[in-house]
Design a protein around this motif. Structure first.
Motif, PDB file in Angstrom:
ATOM      1  N   ALA A  81      40.112  36.263  16.236  1.00 47.72           N
ATOM      2  CA  ALA A  81      40.778  36.655  17.481  1.00 47.72           C
ATOM      3  C   ALA A  81      40.436  38.060  17.945  1.00 47.72           C
ATOM      4  CB  ALA A  81      42.292  36.541  17.315  1.00 47.72           C
ATOM      5  N   LEU A  82      40.078  38.949  17.048  1.00 49.31           N
ATOM      6  CA  LEU A  82      39.920  40.360  17.403  1.00 49.31           C
ATOM      7  C   LEU A  82      38.907  40.583  18.514  1.00 49.31           C
ATOM      8  CD1 LEU A  82      40.489  43.362  16.946  1.00 49.31           C
ATOM      9  CD2 LEU A  82      38.775  43.327  15.117  1.00 49.31           C
ATOM     10  N   GLN A  87      37.404  42.265  23.941  1.00 49.04           N
ATOM     11  CA  GLN A  87      36.458  42.133  25.050  1.00 49.04           C
ATOM     12  C   GLN A  87      37.057  41.511  26.308  1.00 49.04           C
ATOM     13  OE1 GLN A  87      33.099  39.977  23.443  1.00 49.04           O
ATOM     14  NE2 GLN A  87      32.341  41.750  22.293  1.00 49.04           N
ATOM     15  N   ASN A  88      37.990  40.566  26.117  1.00 49.51           N
ATOM     16  CA  ASN A  88      38.462  39.778  27.259  1.00 49.51           C
ATOM     17  C   ASN A  88      39.866  40.122  27.736  1.00 49.51           C
ATOM     18  OD1 ASN A  88      36.034  38.325  27.039  1.00 49.51           O
ATOM     19  ND2 ASN A  88      36.957  36.875  25.601  1.00 49.51           N
ATOM     20  N   ILE A  89      40.644  40.815  26.923  1.00 51.16           N
ATOM     21  CA  ILE A  89      42.031  41.105  27.280  1.00 51.16           C
ATOM     22  C   ILE A  89      42.267  42.587  27.530  1.00 51.16           C
ATOM     23  CG2 ILE A  89      44.442  40.959  26.566  1.00 51.16           C
ATOM     24  CD1 ILE A  89      43.196  38.252  27.184  1.00 51.16           C
ATOM     25  N   LEU A  90      41.889  43.425  26.584  1.00 49.44           N
ATOM     26  CA  LEU A  90      42.204  44.852  26.695  1.00 49.44           C
ATOM     27  C   LEU A  90      41.629  45.518  27.948  1.00 49.44           C
ATOM     28  CD1 LEU A  90      41.955  46.153  22.994  1.00 49.44           C
ATOM     29  CD2 LEU A  90      43.918  45.189  24.207  1.00 49.44           C
ATOM     30  N   LYS A  93      43.730  43.980  31.075  1.00 46.10           N
ATOM     31  CA  LYS A  93      45.189  43.927  31.094  1.00 46.10           C
ATOM     32  C   LYS A  93      45.832  45.132  30.410  1.00 46.10           C
ATOM     33  CE  LYS A  93      48.908  40.548  30.357  1.00 46.10           C
ATOM     34  NZ  LYS A  93      49.251  39.207  29.802  1.00 46.10           N
ATOM     35  N   TYR A  94      45.174  45.672  29.377  1.00 47.81           N
ATOM     36  CA  TYR A  94      45.735  46.790  28.625  1.00 47.81           C
ATOM     37  C   TYR A  94      44.650  47.849  28.363  1.00 47.81           C
ATOM     38  CZ  TYR A  94      49.238  43.203  27.542  1.00 47.81           C
ATOM     39  OH  TYR A  94      50.179  42.198  27.628  1.00 47.81           O
ATOM     40  N   PRO A  95      44.141  48.476  29.417  1.00 48.03           N
ATOM     41  CA  PRO A  95      43.012  49.395  29.238  1.00 48.03           C
ATOM     42  C   PRO A  95      43.340  50.633  28.393  1.00 48.03           C
ATOM     43  CG  PRO A  95      43.904  49.561  31.460  1.00 48.03           C
ATOM     44  CD  PRO A  95      44.550  48.373  30.832  1.00 48.03           C
TER      45      PRO A  95
END
Length: 276
Positions: A81-82, A87-90, A93-95
């Motif tokens: 999952a890491l 790559q796809n979420i942070l 959505k959570y920079p």
């Protein structure tokens, strides 16, 4: 009461507490929140998609508690999952948040512990089947040969507090022998599960003296300390009252009863649920 601006430490259950214990010992001044997803453990038996979804839900829960930095103290979550979360979420959505795992810190240093350039990796089926260690070690040390061995009985032995018993001896020797039979030149073994530090005394009993043993607890703690030095934009956000909170998606009483096996002292946890 939630502790704001804490370092989050996540595992699918109890094993991450061995890493958390080392982190607290190395970096005692910071505030921490530990979260075990005990209601849905073990992760290794689930599909890639399910593990990713579970891990993301737990990471986002820790973000909501005020954790700008989360450590995935779970090899299965780190393996499956890491990278997708990073790559796809942070970025979208959570920079301003960061998520780190336990595989890369281990892979970065393993080459310093082998002379023969042959190492062994022992882990759960999920971690071994993901081949994440093969890929990560190859990035840093492409000349190292890696043999892998899954150890399906080790986690149940530990979680049932049977890892110190004579009954555990058979399965410790069985998996060590199976690994060493794959490559007679192995001189370093990586314990690729955060449960396994509790088995180190028994593993050393059956391991030839020339083979070094690497557990992840201190490795991850040292890596986190260096990360905080190199990333003051994250380090400056973390509160420094030396506080610790423990949460579980399962039954807190059951969690507390077993957690001391891994953390070395009694704790009091709270139940956490995911809002939909």
């Amino acid at each position: 009461m939630n502790i704001q601006q804490s370092i989050g430490v996540f595992d699918s259950g109890y094993g991450g507490l061995t890493v958390f214990k080392s982190i607290v010992r190395k970096l005692p001044k910071y505030n921490y929140i530990y979260f075990g997803d005990n209601a849905r453990t073990p992760y290794g038996d689930h599909s890639f998609e399910t593990i990713y979804q579970y891990t993301l839900e737990c990471v986002e829960w820790l973000f909501a508690q005020g954790c700008p930095l989360v450590i995935l103290a779970c090899n299965t979550a780190s393996a499956k999952a890491l990278r997708s979360i990073q790559q796809n979420i942070l970025p979208f959505k959570y920079p301003n948040h960061r998520v780190l795992g336990v595989i890369r810190p281990t892979a970065e240093i393993v080459g310093d512990f082998t002379n023969t350039k042959s190492i062994g990796v022992m882990g759960t089926r999920g971690t071994i089947n993901s081949e994440s260690y093969l890929m990560e070690i190859n990035k840093f040390f492409p000349g190292i040969k890696v043999a892998q061995q899954s150890c399906p009985m080790w986690v149940p032995l530990i979680e049932n507090d049977e890892h110190r018993s004579a009954g555990a001896d058979y399965f410790v020797k069985k998996y060590v022998d199976q690994l060493l039979a794959k490559d007679e030149h192995i001189d370093c073994i990586v314990l690729a599960c955060t449960h396994y530090p509790l088995l180190v005394p028994k593993i050393k009993e059956v391991l030839p003296e020339h083979i070094s043993l690497l557990a992840q607890d201190d490795i991850v703690a040292d890596s986190l300390a260096l990360y905080l030095v190199n990333h003051p934009e994250i380090e400056n956000k973390i509160s420094k009252q030396g506080q610790q909170q423990f949460f579980t998606s399962g039954d807190p009483k059951a969690f507390d009863a077993s957690a001391s096996i891994f953390f070395g002292k009694q704790i009091i946890s709270e139940h956490a649920s995911f809002s939909k």
